[in-house]
Every structure is written in C-alpha cells, then in structure tokens.
Design a protein around this motif. Structure first.
Motif, PDB file in Angstrom:
ATOM      1  N   VAL A  24      61.520  30.788  -8.619  1.00 53.01           N
ATOM      2  CA  VAL A  24      60.626  31.238  -7.550  1.00 53.01           C
ATOM      3  C   VAL A  24      61.204  32.400  -6.749  1.00 53.01           C
ATOM      4  CG1 VAL A  24      59.748  28.887  -7.360  1.00 53.01           C
ATOM      5  CG2 VAL A  24      61.438  29.706  -5.694  1.00 53.01           C
ATOM      6  N   LEU A  77      51.856  33.812  -9.327  1.00 53.97           N
ATOM      7  CA  LEU A  77      51.894  32.418  -9.743  1.00 53.97           C
ATOM      8  C   LEU A  77      51.778  32.273 -11.249  1.00 53.97           C
ATOM      9  CD1 LEU A  77      49.844  30.919  -6.819  1.00 53.97           C
ATOM     10  CD2 LEU A  77      52.124  30.164  -7.505  1.00 53.97           C
ATOM     11  N   ASP A  96      53.998  26.694 -12.175  1.00 52.35           N
ATOM     12  CA  ASP A  96      54.024  26.387 -10.741  1.00 52.35           C
ATOM     13  C   ASP A  96      53.027  25.289 -10.370  1.00 52.35           C
ATOM     14  OD1 ASP A  96      54.382  29.909 -10.212  1.00 52.35           O
ATOM     15  OD2 ASP A  96      55.960  28.388 -10.069  1.00 52.35           O
TER      16      ASP A  96
END
Length: 123
Positions: free
Chosen positions: A64, A86, A90
């Motif tokens: 991330v 994204l 995720d």
C-alpha cells in the motif's frame, strides 16, 4: 461511551480511489493512535497503517505504500485513509482501531475497534 465508526467503503473498479473515514467519540485523538486493519475473505486480519497521536504515520504493508495515505482532522474527530490506485487484492473489510498514544504494530494493543466497512475492487 467510546465509539469508532468507519464509513466510505464501497465497490470501485481497479485503479479507482476511495477515502475511508474513522470517526471517533468518547476519547481524544490527541491521546490515541488510530490504526487501519483489513480482513479479506478467508484470510487473517492484517495491519495496513497507523496514525499516532502526534501525527506520525506508519504503513505496515509494502503493497500500500505510495497508494494509501492517512490523515487526521481533529476538529471532526476523524481519521482518514485515502486509497488510490486500488487493486482487486485490496478487497477486504477495513477496520479502524485505537490504541494509546503510539503505533505499536501489535494487534493486541488496540483497545477499541470499529465495526468495519467493506471495500470491493473489481478487475
């Protein structure tokens, strides 16, 4: 009464963005660190990031870094997790939690938890 309420989850396409909010009550963000965790179906809960009481951010997942950013608005008693770029990986239920002062990285050190908000990323 202590409460943490997450919001902002939803369904988004791969490459999209979401901003999660964690609004707290019953304690001061000046005295507690707020961590974000996530749990994907069939997997263990994992720490994503943490924002300490003095404003230091720690990202626990390499996946991330550079995509997720934490911030805090003390006037709104809210901590945010901005999630950009994204990916389907995720996809998870995202939880915020509070522990005193600093980010220990220890799941068991968190005193209070929210109910979670679901994030789904389609490919």
């Amino acid at each position: 009464q202590v409460q943490l309420v997450e919001s902002g989850g939803g369904l988004v396409q791969s490459g999209g963005s979401l901003r999660l909010s964690c609004t707290v009550s019953g304690f001061s963000l000046d005295h507690y660190a707020i961590g974000w965790f996530r749990q994907a179906p069939g997997k263990q809960r994992e720490g994503v990031s943490c924002f300490s009481s003095i404003g230091e951010t720690t990202y626990y997942l390499d996946s991330v870094k550079g995509r997720f950013t934490m911030s805090r608005d003390n006037a709104k008693n809210t901590v945010y997790l901005q999630m950009n770029s994204l990916k389907p990986d995720d996809t998870a239920v995202y939880y915020c939690a509070a522990e005193q002062l600093s980010c220990s990285g220890n799941y068991f050190a968190y005193d209070y938890w929210g109910q979670g908000t679901h994030v789904a990323v389609s490919s």
